[in-house]
Design a protein around this motif. Structure first.
Motif, PDB file in Angstrom:
ATOM      1  N   LEU A  40      11.026 -19.545  16.200  1.00 16.53           N
ATOM      2  CA  LEU A  40       9.330 -19.093  16.007  1.00 16.53           C
ATOM      3  C   LEU A  40       9.251 -20.226  16.964  1.00 16.53           C
ATOM      4  N   PRO A  43       5.331 -25.148  14.767  1.00 18.28           N
ATOM      5  CA  PRO A  43       3.870 -24.934  13.598  1.00 18.28           C
ATOM      6  C   PRO A  43       2.879 -25.552  13.980  1.00 18.28           C
ATOM      7  N   ALA A  48       1.657 -21.940   9.050  1.00 19.91           N
ATOM      8  CA  ALA A  48       2.650 -21.550   9.945  1.00 19.91           C
ATOM      9  C   ALA A  48       3.836 -21.869   9.981  1.00 19.91           C
ATOM     10  N   ILE A  51       5.288 -20.340   6.753  1.00 20.64           N
ATOM     11  CA  ILE A  51       5.708 -18.569   7.648  1.00 20.64           C
ATOM     12  C   ILE A  51       7.591 -18.911   7.660  1.00 20.64           C
ATOM     13  N   TYR A  52       7.216 -20.395   8.776  1.00 18.19           N
ATOM     14  CA  TYR A  52       8.465 -20.480   9.330  1.00 18.19           C
ATOM     15  C   TYR A  52       9.439 -20.526   8.706  1.00 18.19           C
ATOM     16  N   HIS A  55      10.841 -17.433   6.961  1.00 18.87           N
ATOM     17  CA  HIS A  55      11.551 -16.785   7.820  1.00 18.87           C
ATOM     18  C   HIS A  55      13.412 -17.461   7.653  1.00 18.87           C
ATOM     19  N   THR A 119       1.614 -16.918  -0.385  1.00 20.16           N
ATOM     20  CA  THR A 119       1.203 -17.430   1.280  1.00 20.16           C
ATOM     21  C   THR A 119       0.697 -15.809   2.000  1.00 20.16           C
ATOM     22  N   GLY A 212       0.395 -19.101  13.079  1.00 22.19           N
ATOM     23  CA  GLY A 212       0.737 -18.354  12.612  1.00 22.19           C
ATOM     24  C   GLY A 212      -0.754 -16.994  11.676  1.00 22.19           C
TER      25      GLY A 212
END
Ligand SMILES: [Cu+2]
Length: 384
Positions: A40, A43, A48, A51-52, A55, A119, A212
């Protein structure tokens, strides 16, 4: 107990490995996709970042389940194979196994859903924004209106700035090929920016991976999203909803700048806009209109009607030789103001002067020589 400890340290080790690696690889990248990119984007917002890590967490959970399931499976197959003389156990229904294979996946799903939901909820919280910007998706460009906060009143269109020669392979491709625009969005660093999204024609989608942020822009609906960039820089994204022929040609560029630079930009932009305000009652000469109209045509009409005015047979009407362009100006003004079918309405996108100019241009260019060859801004104003 001992196994659980071992598993924990394994997971920790794996996640440290994964968290450290990709950021180093992508250190110089500020948004666009890179060749052979594996991970990705780095961020630059809290969301973001979350999210990272989500993931990575999900990836590790999947990996652990994969290893555990296959380990048990291979162990069972090898240990109980026929050549060892193993006898199959003959039983029907096992309450304990059934409870285990219901409860364990349930716990795993809850364990994954809880942090993800947190999130997702934070992503949707667009309250208390410092600046609100409306982004409008159009075939094939973005329009931005600064609705509230510092810079209120600023609006502009953001077009792809990659030269056609590069797209047609007549020239070497630039560093930000298809990821560059003439007018980027500019926002201050560390401020909450709310983006309100809609579209003029078909569904588009606004995405900046490093923020993000990804939100559809739907005609007739208003959706919103937000970001708070924590690092000064230029961040790039693209329209990510297949929206027609030039879908690949409507990138998004956001410049995150310091508070002072933002003030300077707002001042400059306001002055520029004030200078550009056209008096709709001014009477122009035909040469002035044609000159201005050519610019308006190449940034707004060329994608469909083409540089040669022939359009695309079956999809986009030809303007060269069109009975509407050669006929009475009233009908020509009407179709440009209000649109028709796939032809967008321009009345809220272009000024009266720009509309008058582009119509005058099309009436006098290519093989066109209309009898009513000049349209003044006042004509457009009267038709509105
Ligand atoms: Cu689009």
């Amino acid at each position: 107990m001992k196994d659980a400890k071992r598993l924990q340290s394994l997971m920790l080790g794996a996640s440290l490995l994964m968290a450290g690696m990709p950021l180093a690889v992508l250190a110089d990248n500020t948004g666009g996709p890179t060749v052979r990119q594996l991970n990705l984007h780095p961020p630059v917002t809290k969301i973001a970042e979350e999210i990272y890590s989500l993931h990575n967490l999900m990836l590790i959970i999947c990996l652990v389940i994969f290893i555990a399931v296959f380990a048990v499976m291979f162990y069972s197959i090898i240990k109980h194979r026929k050549s060892l003389g193993h006898q199959a156990a003959k039983f029907h229904e096992s309450t304990s196994v059934e409870i285990a294979w219901t409860v364990v996946p349930f716990l795993i799903v809850i364990g994954m859903a809880l942090p993800a939901t947190k999130t997702v909820v934070a992503m949707k919280d667009t309250s208390n924004a410092d600046i609100t910007i409306k982004a409008t998706g159009m075939q094939w460009k973005w329009g931005y209106n600064y609705l509230a906060g510092e810079g209120e009143g600023i609006n502009f269109l953001s077009n792809l700035s990659t030269p056609r020669e590069q797209i047609n392979n007549a020239e070497a491709k630039g560093e930000h090929y298809l990821m560059e625009v003439d007018n980027p969005v500019v926002v201050p660093v560390n401020k909450k920016i709310r983006i309100v999204l809609t579209a003029n024609d078909v569904i588009h989608s606004w995405m900046i991976p490093s923020f993000g942020v990804k939100q559809d822009a739907i005609p007739g609906f208003v959706r919103d999203t937000w970001f708070k960039a924590e690092k000064i820089g230029t961040y790039r994204g693209q329209c990510v909803e297949l929206c027609g022929k030039d879908h690949a040609f409507m990138p998004i560029v956001v410049n995150v700048v310091s508070d002072e630079d933002y003030k300077t930009w707002v001042d400059g932009k306001k002055k520029e806009m004030a200078a550009n305000v056209d008096d709709p009652n001014k009477v122009w000469t035909i040469d002035e209109l044609v000159q201005r109209g050519e610019k308006v045509y190449s940034s707004n009409c060329i994608a469909c009607h083409q540089a040669n005015g022939k359009g695309v047979p079956g999809s986009f009407a030809a303007l060269d030789g069109s009975p509407i362009v050669l006929g009475p100006k009233k009908a020509n003004i009407d179709i440009v103001l209000h649109g028709k079918g796939a032809m967008p309405a321009w009345q809220s996108v272009l000024s009266e002067t720009e509309i008058a100019a582009v119509i005058t241009y099309t009436r006098n260019h290519w093989s066109n020589k209309a009898a009513e060859n000049i349209v003044q801004p006042a004509d457009v104003l009267a038709a509105k």
